[in-house]
Design a protein around this motif. Structure first.
Motif, PDB file in Angstrom:
ATOM      1  N   VAL A   1       0.681  -1.171  -0.076  1.00 31.92           N
ATOM      2  CA  VAL A   1       0.069  -0.035  -0.034  1.00 31.92           C
ATOM      3  C   VAL A   1       0.922   1.265  -0.041  1.00 31.92           C
ATOM      4  CG1 VAL A   1      -1.537   1.360   1.330  1.00 31.92           C
ATOM      5  CG2 VAL A   1      -1.973  -1.131   0.921  1.00 31.92           C
ATOM      6  N   GLY A   2       1.933   1.329   0.651  1.00 30.01           N
ATOM      7  CA  GLY A   2       2.872   2.277   0.799  1.00 30.01           C
ATOM      8  C   GLY A   2       3.583   2.545  -0.574  1.00 30.01           C
ATOM      9  N   ILE A   3       3.850   1.577  -1.553  1.00 33.86           N
ATOM     10  CA  ILE A   3       4.616   1.625  -2.623  1.00 33.86           C
ATOM     11  C   ILE A   3       3.547   2.069  -3.633  1.00 33.86           C
ATOM     12  CG2 ILE A   3       5.342   0.572  -4.739  1.00 33.86           C
ATOM     13  CD1 ILE A   3       6.780  -1.480  -2.342  1.00 33.86           C
ATOM     14  N   VAL A   4       2.242   1.443  -3.848  1.00 39.27           N
ATOM     15  CA  VAL A   4       1.166   1.869  -4.876  1.00 39.27           C
ATOM     16  C   VAL A   4       0.033   2.920  -4.571  1.00 39.27           C
ATOM     17  CG1 VAL A   4       1.393  -0.594  -5.796  1.00 39.27           C
ATOM     18  CG2 VAL A   4      -0.246   0.044  -4.445  1.00 39.27           C
ATOM     19  N   GLY A   5       0.176   3.208  -3.161  1.00 37.25           N
ATOM     20  CA  GLY A   5      -0.775   4.317  -2.703  1.00 37.25           C
ATOM     21  C   GLY A   5      -2.259   3.891  -2.524  1.00 37.25           C
TER      22      GLY A   5
END
Length: 174
Positions: A96-100
């Motif tokens: 989630v942190g990578i793809v938002g």
């Protein structure tokens, strides 16, 4: 039953039961007893119950059918549950942190990955000499009680951190 086959069956049971467990709270009309072991909302913490509850249920069956003869059974099962939980939390917040944003298919994949890690660790440690001391076994029982207490307590009185909050329906912003 052979250890490897037992762990494979346990993993399949956990995936199927965990998937069904996602809906049980709603199906039972939001029964308070069911809230102790089934998720009541979409928070990451509540979704950890999808892993914890089926593994504990399967472990009870394993224990009755011969697990009590394995000296490190309880410590290994507790460590396996914690490893599965950590896998889900770390992989979820990493992607989630990578793809938002979070995606259902990826959320399901993190759950399955957590199950695989839990049962893989269980398979690799059961029957070894790790965690066979009396203190390891006593601490494992205490740890299980604490974990169960946290499942209940944090459902109705969650800390105010992201793990216990329902995710936003919009994309997460850094």
């Amino acid at each position: 039953m052979e250890l490897k086959m037992c762990q494979v069956i346990g993993a399949l049971f956990t995936i199927i039961a965990g998937t069904l467990l996602h809906f049980v709270y709603k199906w039972t009309g939001q029964n308070i007893f069911v809230s102790f072991f089934a998720p009541v909302n979409e928070s990451t913490w509540e979704h950890l119950k999808l892993l914890i509850t089926p593994i504990l249920l399967f472990a009870i069956g394993e224990y009755i059918l011969g697990g009590k003869e394995i000296i490190n059974f309880v410590p290994v099962k507790l460590l396996s549950i914690v490893a599965g939980m950590l896998t889900i939390v770390v992989s979820f917040y990493t992607y989630v942190g990578i793809v938002g944003n979070h995606y259902l298919w990826a959320d399901i994949a993190t759950f399955i990955l957590g199950v695989i890690v839990a049962y893989g660790l269980s398979y690799s440690l059961l029957g070894t000499s790790y965690f066979t001391s009396l203190s390891a076994r006593q601490y494992a029982w205490i740890g299980l009680v604490i974990l169960m207490g946290c499942m209940i307590l944090f459902t109705w009185s969650p800390p105010t951190i992201g793990l216990f909050k329902e995710p936003s329906t919009t994309a997460l912003k850094p």
